[in-house]
Scaffold this active site. Sequence first.
Site, short mmCIF file in Angstrom:
data_model
loop_
_atom_site.label_atom_id
_atom_site.label_comp_id
_atom_site.label_asym_id
_atom_site.label_seq_id
_atom_site.Cartn_x
_atom_site.Cartn_y
_atom_site.Cartn_z
N HIS A 56 0.89 -1.16 0.00
CA HIS A 56 0.00 0.00 0.00
C HIS A 56 0.93 1.21 0.00
O HIS A 56 2.02 1.15 0.59
CB HIS A 56 -0.84 0.09 1.28
CG HIS A 56 -1.76 -1.05 1.53
ND1 HIS A 56 -1.35 -2.22 2.15
CD2 HIS A 56 -3.05 -1.21 1.24
CE1 HIS A 56 -2.38 -3.04 2.25
NE2 HIS A 56 -3.42 -2.45 1.71
N ASP A 59 2.40 1.77 3.35
CA ASP A 59 3.32 0.76 3.89
C ASP A 59 4.75 1.21 3.56
O ASP A 59 5.68 0.94 4.30
CB ASP A 59 3.12 -0.60 3.20
CG ASP A 59 1.73 -1.17 3.39
OD1 ASP A 59 1.09 -0.87 4.42
OD2 ASP A 59 1.27 -1.90 2.50
N MET A 90 2.50 -5.86 -7.76
CA MET A 90 1.22 -5.24 -7.42
C MET A 90 1.42 -4.11 -6.44
O MET A 90 2.30 -4.15 -5.57
CB MET A 90 0.28 -6.32 -6.83
CG MET A 90 -1.10 -5.84 -6.42
SD MET A 90 -1.22 -5.23 -4.71
CE MET A 90 -1.50 -6.76 -3.84
N GLU A 183 -11.02 -6.10 -5.15
CA GLU A 183 -11.06 -7.11 -4.09
C GLU A 183 -12.30 -6.95 -3.24
O GLU A 183 -12.55 -5.88 -2.69
CB GLU A 183 -9.82 -7.00 -3.20
CG GLU A 183 -9.83 -8.01 -2.06
CD GLU A 183 -8.54 -8.04 -1.28
OE1 GLU A 183 -7.54 -7.49 -1.76
OE2 GLU A 183 -8.55 -8.61 -0.18
N LYS A 185 -14.97 -8.06 -0.06
CA LYS A 185 -15.03 -8.58 1.31
C LYS A 185 -16.43 -8.27 1.83
O LYS A 185 -16.96 -7.21 1.57
CB LYS A 185 -13.97 -7.92 2.19
CG LYS A 185 -13.82 -8.53 3.58
CD LYS A 185 -12.69 -7.89 4.37
CE LYS A 185 -12.52 -8.51 5.74
NZ LYS A 185 -11.42 -7.86 6.52
N GLU A 219 -10.07 -13.02 -2.50
CA GLU A 219 -9.29 -13.47 -1.35
C GLU A 219 -9.97 -14.67 -0.69
O GLU A 219 -11.17 -14.63 -0.42
CB GLU A 219 -9.09 -12.37 -0.32
CG GLU A 219 -8.31 -12.87 0.89
CD GLU A 219 -7.95 -11.85 1.93
OE1 GLU A 219 -7.43 -10.78 1.56
OE2 GLU A 219 -8.23 -12.09 3.13
N HIS A 222 -11.95 -13.93 2.46
CA HIS A 222 -13.13 -13.06 2.31
C HIS A 222 -14.33 -13.83 1.76
O HIS A 222 -15.45 -13.69 2.27
CB HIS A 222 -12.79 -11.87 1.41
CG HIS A 222 -11.73 -11.00 1.98
ND1 HIS A 222 -11.23 -9.89 1.33
CD2 HIS A 222 -11.03 -11.07 3.15
CE1 HIS A 222 -10.30 -9.33 2.07
NE2 HIS A 222 -10.15 -10.03 3.18
N ASP A 247 -5.49 -13.29 -3.68
CA ASP A 247 -4.98 -13.21 -2.30
C ASP A 247 -5.18 -14.56 -1.63
O ASP A 247 -6.31 -14.96 -1.35
CB ASP A 247 -5.75 -12.13 -1.51
CG ASP A 247 -5.18 -10.75 -1.74
OD1 ASP A 247 -5.70 -9.79 -1.13
OD2 ASP A 247 -4.22 -10.63 -2.52
N ASP A 257 -11.86 -11.97 9.78
CA ASP A 257 -10.86 -12.17 8.72
C ASP A 257 -9.53 -12.58 9.34
O ASP A 257 -8.76 -11.76 9.80
CB ASP A 257 -10.71 -10.82 7.98
CG ASP A 257 -9.82 -10.94 6.77
OD1 ASP A 257 -9.47 -9.88 6.22
OD2 ASP A 257 -9.47 -12.07 6.37
N ASP A 259 -6.87 -14.26 8.03
CA ASP A 259 -5.64 -14.10 7.23
C ASP A 259 -4.55 -15.07 7.68
O ASP A 259 -3.38 -14.70 7.83
CB ASP A 259 -5.12 -12.65 7.30
CG ASP A 259 -6.04 -11.68 6.57
OD1 ASP A 259 -5.98 -10.48 6.90
OD2 ASP A 259 -6.80 -12.12 5.70
N ASP A 289 -1.82 -12.89 1.11
CA ASP A 289 -2.28 -11.76 1.91
C ASP A 289 -2.62 -12.33 3.29
O ASP A 289 -3.79 -12.60 3.59
CB ASP A 289 -3.49 -11.10 1.27
CG ASP A 289 -3.88 -9.84 2.03
OD1 ASP A 289 -4.93 -9.27 1.73
OD2 ASP A 289 -3.13 -9.45 2.95
#
Length: 389
Positions: A56, A59, A90, A183, A185, A219, A222, A247, A257, A259, A289
Amino acid sequence: MENIYQPKPEDRFTFGLWTVGNTGKDPFGDDFREKKSPADLVYLLGEVGAYGVNFHDNDLIPMEATPAEAEAIKKAFKKALADTGLKVPMATTNLFASPIFRDGAFTSNIAAIRKFALQKTMQAIDLGAEMGAKVYVFWGGREGVEVEASKNPITAIERTREALNFLSEYVKAQGYDMVFALEAKPNEPRGDLYFPTTGHMLAFIETLDHPEMVGVNPEFAHESMAGLNFVHAVAQALDAGKLFHIDLNDQAFGRYDQDFRFGAVSLKNSFFLVKLLEDNGYKGSRHFDAHAYRTENYEGVKDFARGCMRSYLILKEKVQKFNTDAEIQGLLKEINQELPELKNTDGKYTPEKMKALKDYAFDRKALSDFGMKYEKLDQLTNELLWGIR
Ligand code: DIG
Ligand code: MN
Ligand code: MN
């Protein structure tokens, strides 16, 4: 013997900075792991054998960074990429962490926030292009409601469409070699998120000005949160030619979620997902992810990253075993019965095919008195996954 589960660049395993850089903070607990710099995270991913790193905007470059700080961060990040050979397939925008986006970004009721989200995304697209990203993900983490009275859902859809149409034109005007991946969710961090599943996204893409440059980034966690079959969601994206990114992670049903590390929970779903991707020659990133349990230090984070990639490679080998297992393949051949007399009615409608179908005398008793042998097929599949075939 060469370790066949050692990741190679052609496996295209990628991780986001936010995944291996996750500090273990959760709604009920503070950071456990110390924060690492983007460059250090690239070296960590190089050490475990990843192909690429994603980010991102924030980030990499914090919102409050000065231009000089931003340049220094980028310089160190680019050096780490050069030193490790990692790629940046990405990039994406953080349109969910800042309090500014507390009521959404593109769908916010505040025009200034919608416009700020556009500005921030254009700047983030520039940063992604600078680092070589060719896929740009949109995850609308705050695009939703707790209070249904607060927003007209059709207005929210229209605002999202306007933003994506504007940004598609921006990418084309800049001449970037870049596509968008949406994406979905169903909820979290908002009570209900707009465009909650990959299916909703596939339908929405067709209403955009440039649908050809927009695909999906499904994902695992998700779709699973929504109680859906992730393999079927990805299959529909593949069928539509819209699986631009994916993802990978894992998730227990009926939970937030999580992950989790790929393969951590649902061995069989993960197997059939790998089978779908490999059998269909998916050429995109295998992006994890996900993040390590809050209990782990950075050695544990490396275990997490290695585990994601090893799980994928082990399941990929199981797919090859499944596809060459004589008993399983024999059973699949047996349970798929053809009907030669009506073979010529396959495909598009013709009056002749219609007549042949209408005139055909089906033996309803014969059609209803045999078993499908799925118990045997599923047991053989399990035994292959358990390693006894
Ligand atoms: C969460 O599942 C989202 C964000 O981490 C990011 O925007 C996207 C990219 O994979 N996934
Ligand atoms: Mn997730
Ligand atoms: Mn994701």
